[in-house]
Design a protein around this motif. Structure first.
Motif, mmCIF file in Angstrom:
data_model
loop_
_atom_site.group_PDB
_atom_site.id
_atom_site.type_symbol
_atom_site.label_atom_id
_atom_site.label_comp_id
_atom_site.label_asym_id
_atom_site.label_seq_id
_atom_site.Cartn_x
_atom_site.Cartn_y
_atom_site.Cartn_z
ATOM 1 N N VAL A 59 50.104 59.630 99.588
ATOM 2 C CA VAL A 59 51.387 59.159 100.135
ATOM 3 C C VAL A 59 52.458 59.076 99.045
ATOM 4 C CG1 VAL A 59 52.548 57.216 101.238
ATOM 5 C CG2 VAL A 59 50.328 57.987 102.093
ATOM 6 N N PRO A 60 52.177 58.475 97.868
ATOM 7 C CA PRO A 60 53.196 58.496 96.807
ATOM 8 C C PRO A 60 53.573 59.911 96.374
ATOM 9 C CG PRO A 60 51.551 56.828 96.330
ATOM 10 C CD PRO A 60 51.037 57.613 97.500
ATOM 11 N N LEU A 61 52.614 60.840 96.413
ATOM 12 C CA LEU A 61 52.923 62.213 96.037
ATOM 13 C C LEU A 61 53.900 62.845 97.025
ATOM 14 C CD1 LEU A 61 52.305 64.521 94.072
ATOM 15 C CD2 LEU A 61 50.417 65.188 95.565
ATOM 16 N N VAL A 62 53.683 62.607 98.313
ATOM 17 C CA VAL A 62 54.594 63.126 99.336
ATOM 18 C C VAL A 62 55.981 62.492 99.185
ATOM 19 C CG1 VAL A 62 55.039 63.224 101.814
ATOM 20 C CG2 VAL A 62 52.743 63.675 100.939
ATOM 21 N N ILE A 63 56.023 61.180 98.963
ATOM 22 C CA ILE A 63 57.297 60.492 98.776
ATOM 23 C C ILE A 63 58.020 61.030 97.541
ATOM 24 C CG2 ILE A 63 58.366 58.263 98.279
ATOM 25 C CD1 ILE A 63 56.174 56.955 99.944
ATOM 26 N N ASN A 64 57.260 61.271 96.483
ATOM 27 C CA ASN A 64 57.846 61.815 95.259
ATOM 28 C C ASN A 64 58.474 63.182 95.508
ATOM 29 O OD1 ASN A 64 58.257 61.515 92.359
ATOM 30 N ND2 ASN A 64 56.821 63.207 92.150
ATOM 31 N N PHE A 65 57.781 64.018 96.280
ATOM 32 C CA PHE A 65 58.331 65.329 96.615
ATOM 33 C C PHE A 65 59.608 65.172 97.450
ATOM 34 C CE2 PHE A 65 58.695 68.958 99.512
ATOM 35 C CZ PHE A 65 58.749 69.998 98.591
ATOM 36 N N ALA A 66 59.602 64.214 98.371
ATOM 37 C CA ALA A 66 60.790 63.982 99.194
ATOM 38 C C ALA A 66 61.974 63.552 98.325
ATOM 39 C CB ALA A 66 60.493 62.918 100.249
ATOM 40 N N TYR A 67 61.736 62.712 97.332
ATOM 41 C CA TYR A 67 62.812 62.316 96.418
ATOM 42 C C TYR A 67 63.347 63.508 95.638
ATOM 43 C CZ TYR A 67 62.739 57.214 96.831
ATOM 44 O OH TYR A 67 62.873 55.925 97.275
#
Length: 335
Positions: A59-67
């Protein structure tokens, strides 16, 4: 009642709740095994671990990509406009990638080349010192167990503690300069001159982590049969030839693990360096992780999107290093 009988009674009383819980859990587990089969039981025990992995890694990896594909300084994703690859374009825009001054984001490339230089020198020094230490500790020296514990002790310290200790030693009024003055030498600005500061962070990093890698190499040395060395000695083989022809080839799997782990740790260096020099003097010890931290959180002009893009690029480098380890290991196994 005798003492053994008392111990048996106390043990039975303490074990009773555990036994009751196990029996209570056995009923639904047996039912689930009949319904779902072996695959269902495997999934039952894997799901909690995968849930933790997903929540704290995926989940943090996906959020990081979104940022990384959204802009602005807002922290909430709905408030951030989509900008595509603008952040990656900013980081990669350079007239000459070997000259950070010609780059659109000069701090990023300064951090990249500082990190690359740090990795080369630190990993080389780390591997060499760990190898020498392991070879010495593998010999029948007096107090061998004590010295093994001494060399491993710094690994147990927090990186922040390591940074604070060495800053106290290396600062201008520190203990190292005190001894230099007592010996009639001029004090040195260990942490205020670019060359000395960079050398200092390499030395401190090697001191702090060398024991872990020496332990890996020591385990490999102890796994080499002694008969091979005895046969080589009886044949009159020089010590240097024994090392290059026997020790090093047989130690290669452990040495490869040490090099790759040291590379991955060196790319991510942050804690002790941040405490020791805060990236200074100037940008002499500014590394990738600190650049990401300051760009995303600490700077007044913070830019989470740029920080996320930089972290993804650094993650790509770590993936390449990991794949290189796997490839080298398989190639070595086939040869």
């Amino acid at each position: 009642m005798t003492a053994p009988a008392e111990k048996t009674l106390v043990g039975a009383v303490l074990a009773a709740p555990v036994r009751w819980l196990a029996q209570a859990a056995d009923v639904p587990l047996r039912w689930w095994q009949r319904v779902a089969g072996r695959g269902g039981m495997i999934a039952f025990f894997l799901i909690p671990n995968m849930a933790v992995f997903g929540i704290f890694v995926l989940v943090p990896l996906v959020i990081n990509f979104a940022y990384s594909v959204t802009g602005g300084t807002e922290l909430f994703l709905p408030d951030r406009p989509y900008v595509g690859d603008a952040h990656f374009d900013r980081l990669l825009s350079c007239e000459n990638h070997f000259d950070p001054a010609t780059c659109r984001d000069d701090l990023f490339w300064t951090a990249v080349w500082n990190t690359a230089k740090f990795v080369i020198f630190q990993v080389t020094a780390m591997t060499g010192v760990a190898m020498i230490t392991a070879l010495i500790l593998n010999r029948a020296i007096p107090g061998r167990g004590f010295w093994r514990a001494v060399f491993f002790f710094p690994v147990l310290l927090s990186p922040v503690v390591v940074g604070l200790i060495w800053r106290w030693i290396l600062q201008r009024e520190g203990i190292l300069n005190f001894f230099m003055i007592e010996l009639g030498q001029d004090p040195v600005n260990w942490l205020l001159e670019r060359g000395w500061a960079f050398t200092a962070v390499i030395g401190v990093s090697v001191w702090a982590h060398m024991g872990f890698y020496a332990l890996i190499l020591l385990a490999g040395l102890q796994a080499i049969p002694r008969d091979i060395y005895e046969a080589a000695t009886m044949d009159g083989t020089p010590a240097g030839r024994i090392f290059w022809r026997i020790t090093l080839p047989l130690l290669w799997p452990n040495l490869l693990v040490v090099i790759v782990l040291a590379l991955i740790r060196a790319v991510q260096v942050f804690d002790e360096v941040f405490v020791l020099t805060s990236g200074g003097p100037g940008t002499a010890t500014l590394f990738m992780t600190q650049y990401i931290y300051e760009t995303g959180f600490a700077s007044i002009l913070r830019n989470p999107g740029v920080a996320s893009a930089a972290s993804l690029m650094m993650g790509g480098v770590l993936v390449v290093l990991t794949l290189a380890q796997l490839g080298l290991t398989r190639w070595r196994d086939r040869t």
